[in-house]
Design an enzyme around this catalytic site. Structure first.
Site, PDB file in Angstrom:
ATOM      1  N   HIS A  46       0.840  -0.917   0.222  1.00 52.69           N
ATOM      2  CA  HIS A  46       0.292   0.161  -0.087  1.00 52.69           C
ATOM      3  C   HIS A  46       0.732   1.481  -0.075  1.00 52.69           C
ATOM      4  CE1 HIS A  46      -3.376  -2.611   0.950  1.00 52.69           C
ATOM      5  NE2 HIS A  46      -4.204  -2.058   0.757  1.00 52.69           N
ATOM      6  N   HIS A  78       1.132  -4.307   8.946  1.00 53.86           N
ATOM      7  CA  HIS A  78       2.344  -3.852   8.285  1.00 53.86           C
ATOM      8  C   HIS A  78       3.245  -3.497  10.006  1.00 53.86           C
ATOM      9  CE1 HIS A  78       2.524  -4.370   4.382  1.00 53.86           C
ATOM     10  NE2 HIS A  78       1.706  -3.822   3.994  1.00 53.86           N
TER      11      HIS A  78
END
Length: 348
Positions: free
Chosen positions: A124, A176
């Site tokens: 992302h 993450h």
């Protein structure tokens, strides 16, 4: 796999989990906003929204955005295989099964948490930073008649805010670690800076096919190399299924393989569209109203095709994905302009 001291990485991961735990506490009343922000940075929207937006208003910028999106996502997938990065939502649970790390905070999971690929670097962050950096650079170069300092600062402040918001959302949903979103952001910006000097507007179908084959070779070599070392390239999928709080949150379109399919099919579809577009035709210049119509038709096409449901367990899942993105690109590059061109000629 990375050659790093496991003790060092455990320390980095533990400190990262503590940061994520604090972010989840701070934004605990803004779950919906965090999930919206993480969708804004979803790599698929580089193809579904950002590329059509750029291409319909300025073809060279749109072409470069597509290349950036494909290259950054492809490189991200290869790096994920090589770096073998953990994800917070499964790491905390794995660590709680061992005695050498104590007091590991618990993390909340959400519907967008359970991505299945390795975690480093963040896709992302990498794709979003690369695509938005490319759009911002092009806007300064082509969109502003006079590049006043205020306008340039506004562009980069906006870029920084969006990227920061996406990165915080990725930490919030525990998909993450902080070092992974930082690595993804920096790598994406560096890649966009390198590609912005390349001329992508005049490439032909053979260039797109050649680059697609190069990408396929890179995937095969990386996968084979990892397997040759006795490691499982699909190790992360098992952990995602094992530790995801809800099995329905595990989606096959978050695997590196699906990202690779999207990248290669988009390049080939765009190349075919360019080939068809450059055949004898009546050229036209679009007014701002026609460009808005073009954009509207392109978004309807991309979002409609994306909403075609497929069965993840089917062997045709990746084939259908390939056809979807190939069709999108041909439609945007060739079919819609052809329709607008015919309408324009009838008016004349």
């Amino acid at each position: 796999m990375t050659g790093e001291d496991p003790g060092v990485m455990d320390y980095v991961h533990l400190r990262g989990v503590e940061i994520i735990h604090q972010i989840q506490h701070t934004f605990r009343h803004h779950v919906d906003l965090m999930q919206i922000l993480t969708r804004v940075g979803d790599p698929r929207y580089a193809f579904l929204i950002y590329f059509p937006l750029a291409y319909c208003f300025h073809r060279p910028t749109g072409t470069r955005v597509l290349w950036i999106a494909c290259l950054s996502e492809w490189l991200n997938g290869v790096l994920k295989w090589i770096l073998h990065g953990e994800r917070p939502y499964w790491w905390v649970n794995e660590m709680k099964q061992h005695d050498h790390i104590v007091n590991v905070p618990s993390l909340q999971q959400y519907s967008l948490t359970c991505e299945t690929g390795p975690g480093s670097p963040s896709g992302h962050a990498m794709v979003t930073s690369a695509v938005l950096y490319s759009i911002g650079s092009s806007f300064i170069r082509h969109g502003l008649k006079k590049t006043r300092t205020f306008e340039r600062v506004l562009v980069w402040v906006s870029f920084s805010i969006v990227l920061l918001a996406v990165n915080i959302s990725r930490l919030f949903i525990a998909t993450h670690f902080p070092h992974q979103v930082l690595a993804g952001s920096l790598t994406g910006i560096l890649l966009a800076e390198a590609v912005k000097h390349e001329h992508t507007s005049h490439l032909s179908l053979r260039h797109y096919v050649a680059w697609s084959l190069i990408m396929v070779c890179g995937i095969v070599i990386t996968y084979t190399g990892i397997s040759y070392l006795g490691l499982d390239p699909l190790w992360s999928l098992g952990l995602a299924k094992k530790w995801c709080a809800n099995p329905d949150w595990v989606h096959p379109d978050t695997t590196p393989f699906f990202a690779f399919v999207r990248d290669i099919s988009s390049l080939i579809g765009f190349g075919v569209g360019v080939f068809l577009r450059d055949m004898p035709h009546h050229p036209m210049k679009l007014s701002i109203v026609q460009k808005l119509i073009y954009l509207g038709m392109a978004l309807v096409l991309t979002l409609s095709i994306e909403n075609i449901k497929t069965f993840p367990s089917s062997s045709l899942f990746y084939v259908i994905g390939f056809l979807k993105f190939t069709t999108m690109m041909i439609g945007i590059v060739f079919v819609i302009p052809k329709l607008l061109n015919k309408y324009n000629l009838k008016k004349q």
